[in-house]
Design a protein around this motif. Structure first.
Motif, PDB file in Angstrom:
ATOM      1  N   HIS A 115       0.831  -1.203   0.000  1.00 20.74           N
ATOM      2  CA  HIS A 115       0.000   0.000   0.000  1.00 20.74           C
ATOM      3  C   HIS A 115       0.862   1.249   0.000  1.00 20.74           C
ATOM      4  O   HIS A 115       0.569   2.224  -0.712  1.00 20.74           O
ATOM      5  N   VAL A 116       1.920   1.246   0.796  1.00 22.46           N
ATOM      6  CA  VAL A 116       2.835   2.395   0.808  1.00 22.46           C
ATOM      7  C   VAL A 116       3.390   2.648  -0.592  1.00 22.46           C
ATOM      8  O   VAL A 116       3.400   3.779  -1.091  1.00 22.46           O
ATOM      9  N   LEU A 117       3.839   1.590  -1.243  1.00 28.42           N
ATOM     10  CA  LEU A 117       4.425   1.733  -2.581  1.00 28.42           C
ATOM     11  C   LEU A 117       3.374   2.169  -3.601  1.00 28.42           C
ATOM     12  O   LEU A 117       3.644   3.023  -4.455  1.00 28.42           O
ATOM     13  N   ALA A 118       2.173   1.594  -3.524  1.00 33.68           N
ATOM     14  CA  ALA A 118       1.118   1.975  -4.463  1.00 33.68           C
ATOM     15  C   ALA A 118       0.712   3.428  -4.267  1.00 33.68           C
ATOM     16  O   ALA A 118       0.397   4.136  -5.233  1.00 33.68           O
ATOM     17  N   HIS A 119       0.714   3.881  -3.035  1.00 36.80           N
ATOM     18  CA  HIS A 119       0.413   5.288  -2.733  1.00 36.80           C
ATOM     19  C   HIS A 119       1.449   6.207  -3.384  1.00 36.80           C
ATOM     20  O   HIS A 119       1.103   7.195  -4.048  1.00 36.80           O
ATOM     21  N   GLU A 120       2.717   5.868  -3.191  1.00 40.77           N
ATOM     22  CA  GLU A 120       3.776   6.706  -3.770  1.00 40.77           C
ATOM     23  C   GLU A 120       3.737   6.651  -5.299  1.00 40.77           C
ATOM     24  O   GLU A 120       3.972   7.657  -5.973  1.00 40.77           O
ATOM     25  N   HIS A 121       3.438   5.491  -5.842  1.00 40.24           N
ATOM     26  CA  HIS A 121       3.348   5.331  -7.296  1.00 40.24           C
ATOM     27  C   HIS A 121       2.212   6.183  -7.856  1.00 40.24           C
ATOM     28  O   HIS A 121       2.327   6.764  -8.944  1.00 40.24           O
ATOM     29  N   ALA A 122       1.116   6.274  -7.102  1.00 38.43           N
ATOM     30  CA  ALA A 122      -0.026   7.072  -7.554  1.00 38.43           C
ATOM     31  C   ALA A 122       0.358   8.531  -7.736  1.00 38.43           C
ATOM     32  O   ALA A 122      -0.140   9.209  -8.648  1.00 38.43           O
ATOM     33  N   HIS A 123       1.239   9.039  -6.900  1.00 38.44           N
ATOM     34  CA  HIS A 123       1.678  10.424  -7.064  1.00 38.44           C
ATOM     35  C   HIS A 123       2.339  10.636  -8.426  1.00 38.44           C
ATOM     36  O   HIS A 123       2.189  11.693  -9.047  1.00 38.44           O
ATOM     37  N   LEU A 124       3.057   9.627  -8.892  1.00 39.77           N
ATOM     38  CA  LEU A 124       3.724   9.753 -10.193  1.00 39.77           C
ATOM     39  C   LEU A 124       2.733   9.675 -11.336  1.00 39.77           C
ATOM     40  O   LEU A 124       2.719  10.525 -12.225  1.00 39.77           O
ATOM     41  N   ILE A 125       1.892   8.661 -11.329  1.00 40.58           N
ATOM     42  CA  ILE A 125       1.012   8.455 -12.477  1.00 40.58           C
ATOM     43  C   ILE A 125      -0.133   9.456 -12.513  1.00 40.58           C
ATOM     44  O   ILE A 125      -0.750   9.665 -13.562  1.00 40.58           O
ATOM     45  N   MET A 126      -0.410  10.108 -11.391  1.00 37.53           N
ATOM     46  CA  MET A 126      -1.454  11.135 -11.353  1.00 37.53           C
ATOM     47  C   MET A 126      -0.871  12.542 -11.533  1.00 37.53           C
ATOM     48  O   MET A 126      -1.572  13.541 -11.384  1.00 37.53           O
ATOM     49  N   ASN A 127       0.428  12.591 -11.865  1.00 40.02           N
ATOM     50  CA  ASN A 127       1.099  13.858 -12.193  1.00 40.02           C
ATOM     51  C   ASN A 127       1.037  14.876 -11.061  1.00 40.02           C
ATOM     52  O   ASN A 127       0.942  16.085 -11.306  1.00 40.02           O
ATOM     53  N   HIS A 128       1.147  14.425  -9.827  1.00 40.65           N
ATOM     54  CA  HIS A 128       1.108  15.351  -8.716  1.00 40.65           C
ATOM     55  C   HIS A 128       2.343  16.250  -8.675  1.00 40.65           C
ATOM     56  O   HIS A 128       2.259  17.401  -8.237  1.00 40.65           O
ATOM     57  N   HIS A 129       3.483  15.733  -9.131  1.00 37.69           N
ATOM     58  CA  HIS A 129       4.674  16.581  -9.207  1.00 37.69           C
ATOM     59  C   HIS A 129       4.423  17.759 -10.145  1.00 37.69           C
ATOM     60  O   HIS A 129       4.746  18.905  -9.839  1.00 37.69           O
ATOM     61  N   GLN A 130       3.877  17.449 -11.301  1.00 34.43           N
ATOM     62  CA  GLN A 130       3.635  18.491 -12.298  1.00 34.43           C
ATOM     63  C   GLN A 130       2.597  19.500 -11.808  1.00 34.43           C
ATOM     64  O   GLN A 130       2.713  20.700 -12.082  1.00 34.43           O
ATOM     65  N   GLN A 131       1.585  19.025 -11.083  1.00 28.20           N
ATOM     66  CA  GLN A 131       0.577  19.934 -10.553  1.00 28.20           C
ATOM     67  C   GLN A 131       1.192  20.905  -9.546  1.00 28.20           C
ATOM     68  O   GLN A 131       0.871  22.094  -9.539  1.00 28.20           O
ATOM     69  N   ALA A 132       2.068  20.376  -8.707  1.00 26.91           N
ATOM     70  CA  ALA A 132       2.726  21.237  -7.730  1.00 26.91           C
ATOM     71  C   ALA A 132       3.640  22.241  -8.418  1.00 26.91           C
ATOM     72  O   ALA A 132       3.697  23.415  -8.047  1.00 26.91           O
ATOM     73  N   GLN A 133       4.360  21.768  -9.436  1.00 26.65           N
ATOM     74  CA  GLN A 133       5.239  22.683 -10.168  1.00 26.65           C
ATOM     75  C   GLN A 133       4.434  23.775 -10.866  1.00 26.65           C
ATOM     76  O   GLN A 133       4.865  24.926 -10.953  1.00 26.65           O
ATOM     77  N   ALA A 134       3.254  23.425 -11.357  1.00 25.83           N
ATOM     78  CA  ALA A 134       2.405  24.421 -12.006  1.00 25.83           C
ATOM     79  C   ALA A 134       2.012  25.519 -11.027  1.00 25.83           C
ATOM     80  O   ALA A 134       1.915  26.693 -11.400  1.00 25.83           O
ATOM     81  N   LEU A 135       1.774  25.143  -9.769  1.00 26.04           N
ATOM     82  CA  LEU A 135       1.473  26.147  -8.755  1.00 26.04           C
ATOM     83  C   LEU A 135       2.660  27.060  -8.511  1.00 26.04           C
ATOM     84  O   LEU A 135       2.507  28.242  -8.231  1.00 26.04           O
ATOM     85  N   VAL A 136       3.839  26.482  -8.601  1.00 22.94           N
ATOM     86  CA  VAL A 136       5.049  27.281  -8.431  1.00 22.94           C
ATOM     87  C   VAL A 136       5.219  28.251  -9.594  1.00 22.94           C
ATOM     88  O   VAL A 136       5.527  29.433  -9.415  1.00 22.94           O
ATOM     89  N   ASN A 137       5.005  27.746 -10.801  1.00 26.93           N
ATOM     90  CA  ASN A 137       5.196  28.577 -11.991  1.00 26.93           C
ATOM     91  C   ASN A 137       4.193  29.717 -12.061  1.00 26.93           C
ATOM     92  O   ASN A 137       4.520  30.824 -12.491  1.00 26.93           O
ATOM     93  N   ASP A 138       2.951  29.428 -11.659  1.00 30.84           N
ATOM     94  CA  ASP A 138       1.899  30.427 -11.783  1.00 30.84           C
ATOM     95  C   ASP A 138       1.002  30.362 -10.557  1.00 30.84           C
ATOM     96  O   ASP A 138      -0.139  29.897 -10.611  1.00 30.84           O
ATOM     97  N   PRO A 139       1.491  30.826  -9.407  1.00 29.66           N
ATOM     98  CA  PRO A 139       0.718  30.704  -8.165  1.00 29.66           C
ATOM     99  C   PRO A 139      -0.527  31.573  -8.196  1.00 29.66           C
ATOM    100  O   PRO A 139      -0.544  32.632  -8.818  1.00 29.66           O
ATOM    101  N   PRO A 140      -1.585  31.109  -7.533  1.00 29.25           N
ATOM    102  CA  PRO A 140      -2.786  31.931  -7.416  1.00 29.25           C
ATOM    103  C   PRO A 140      -2.461  33.251  -6.724  1.00 29.25           C
ATOM    104  O   PRO A 140      -1.453  33.359  -6.012  1.00 29.25           O
ATOM    105  N   MET A 141      -3.321  34.224  -6.908  1.00 30.79           N
ATOM    106  CA  MET A 141      -3.069  35.546  -6.340  1.00 30.79           C
ATOM    107  C   MET A 141      -2.932  35.474  -4.825  1.00 30.79           C
ATOM    108  O   MET A 141      -2.070  36.114  -4.231  1.00 30.79           O
ATOM    109  N   LEU A 142      -3.787  34.687  -4.181  1.00 27.63           N
ATOM    110  CA  LEU A 142      -3.715  34.515  -2.732  1.00 27.63           C
ATOM    111  C   LEU A 142      -3.278  33.088  -2.434  1.00 27.63           C
ATOM    112  O   LEU A 142      -4.103  32.215  -2.163  1.00 27.63           O
TER     113      LEU A 142
END
Length: 224
Positions: A115-142
């Motif tokens: 379960h631990v491994l599947a959880h971590e794997h889900a972060h990769l295949i669900m593009n959570h890294h890219q989503q976080a980076q997108a927030l960095v590149n263009d953060p909301p006003m608040l």
């Protein structure tokens, strides 16, 4: 967990890293997001291994490799276990999953590790890294602390749900993970956002009896 784009930074460091992300975000070229992620991931891996060293417990390494293969977690290229006493897992953008010895000592059976491994794997295949980076590149006003926490809770919940569903499809006991989470909760003394988030993730009723595998207990003793 990730470095610039890290999901689960150790509690004492998370806020500082997020603030650093926000300060440096305007320097990131959106067109180079993937390369930024890969570079950050490799740097994080090197830093963790240099700081803590690798745990010399063959059973742990073999179990990690075997579960990745058995669960068909194809986004993972390798697994490393570092000799760090706290319980944590790091899913890095270049396909390396890093587990701490503190985490491995709390595991009592293969389904919990799965379960631990599947959880971590889900972060990769669900593009959570890219989503976080997108927030960095263009953060909301608040882009407040509460919005950061909300984003963190969202991706954690998504990863939990994906891991549970994947284990069910593989005919594994997806509820064994809650015995592990309860042990981690009891060993966590900080009343932090991490601790609150962990409490919310735990199912406390209608659980099957925990499967205690003596191989895992022996490995924990040998690692001390």
């Amino acid at each position: 967990m990730r470095t610039n784009i890290i999901r689960k930074i150790h509690p004492s460091y998370r806020l500082n890293v997020w603030l650093l992300i926000l300060l440096l975000g305007n320097l990131v070229n959106a067109a180079a997001t993937d390369q930024v992620l890969l570079n950050a991931a490799r740097q994080q891996q090197d830093q963790l291994v240099e700081q803590f060293g690798l745990a010399d417990v063959p059973f742990w390494q073999q179990s990690c490799d075997q579960q990745i293969a058995a669960l068909h977690l194809s986004a993972f290229e390798s697994c490393q276990i570092i000799n760090a006493g706290f319980a944590n897992a790091y899913s890095l953008a270049h396909g390396v999953v890093i587990l701490t010895s503190g985490l491995m000592r709390q595991i009592n059976n293969d389904d919990q590790l799965a379960h631990v491994l599947a959880h971590e794997h889900a972060h990769l295949i669900m593009n959570h890294h890219q989503q976080a980076q997108a927030l960095v590149n263009d953060p909301p006003m608040l882009f407040t602390k509460s919005r950061i926490k909300k984003f963190y809770r969202k991706i954690e919940q998504q990863a939990d749900e994906a891991a549970t569903e994947w284990l069910k499809q593989q005919h594994r006991d997806a509820l064994q993970i809650h015995h592990y989470l309860r042990r981690v909760e009891l060993s966590t003394t900080e009343q932090s956002a991490d601790h609150e988030q962990l409490q919310n993730r735990i199912q406390r009723t209608n659980l099957p009896e925990e499967n205690i595998d003596p191989r895992w207990q022996q490995a924990a003793r040998l690692s001390q």
